[in-house]
Design a protein around this motif. Structure first.
Motif, PDB file in Angstrom:
ATOM      1  N   UNK A  41       0.837  -1.199   0.000  1.00 12.87           N
ATOM      2  CA  UNK A  41       0.000   0.000   0.000  1.00 12.87           C
ATOM      3  C   UNK A  41       0.870   1.247   0.000  1.00 12.87           C
ATOM      4  N   UNK A  42       1.916   1.265   0.813  1.00 14.05           N
ATOM      5  CA  UNK A  42       2.796   2.431   0.893  1.00 14.05           C
ATOM      6  C   UNK A  42       3.556   2.648  -0.412  1.00 14.05           C
ATOM      7  N   UNK A  43       4.040   1.585  -1.026  1.00 18.99           N
ATOM      8  CA  UNK A  43       4.796   1.717  -2.278  1.00 18.99           C
ATOM      9  C   UNK A  43       3.880   2.199  -3.399  1.00 18.99           C
ATOM     10  N   UNK A  44       2.683   1.631  -3.502  1.00 18.17           N
ATOM     11  CA  UNK A  44       1.738   2.058  -4.538  1.00 18.17           C
ATOM     12  C   UNK A  44       1.339   3.513  -4.326  1.00 18.17           C
ATOM     13  N   UNK A  45       1.101   3.895  -3.082  1.00 20.61           N
ATOM     14  CA  UNK A  45       0.746   5.277  -2.785  1.00 20.61           C
ATOM     15  C   UNK A  45       1.885   6.227  -3.145  1.00 20.61           C
TER      16      UNK A  45
END
Length: 65
Positions: A41-45
């Motif tokens: 989630x953090x990388x995609x965000x």
């Protein structure tokens, strides 16, 4: 910043000023099973944020012509 997003996903959100999202991510990553979805989630965000900045820069460049 990508390494921070993988190893410390909640810090990635906090550094970008998304405090509530960072707290939710911290709650998710407390469990070992939740760590992987939180990191993804953090990388995609982070990638979406970079794309948004790039698009805004292109829009400003096209408007100035």
């Amino acid at each position: 910043m990508t390494l921070i997003a993988i190893f410390f996903p909640f810090i990635s959100f906090l550094l970008r000023g998304r405090i509530l999202t960072g707290i939710i991510c911290l709650i998710l990553q407390i469990t070992l099973i939740g760590w992987i979805p939180a990191a993804v989630w953090a990388v995609i965000s982070l990638q979406n944020s970079r794309a948004d900045r790039r698009n805004e820069k292109l829009i400003r460049a096209m408007r100035s012509k």
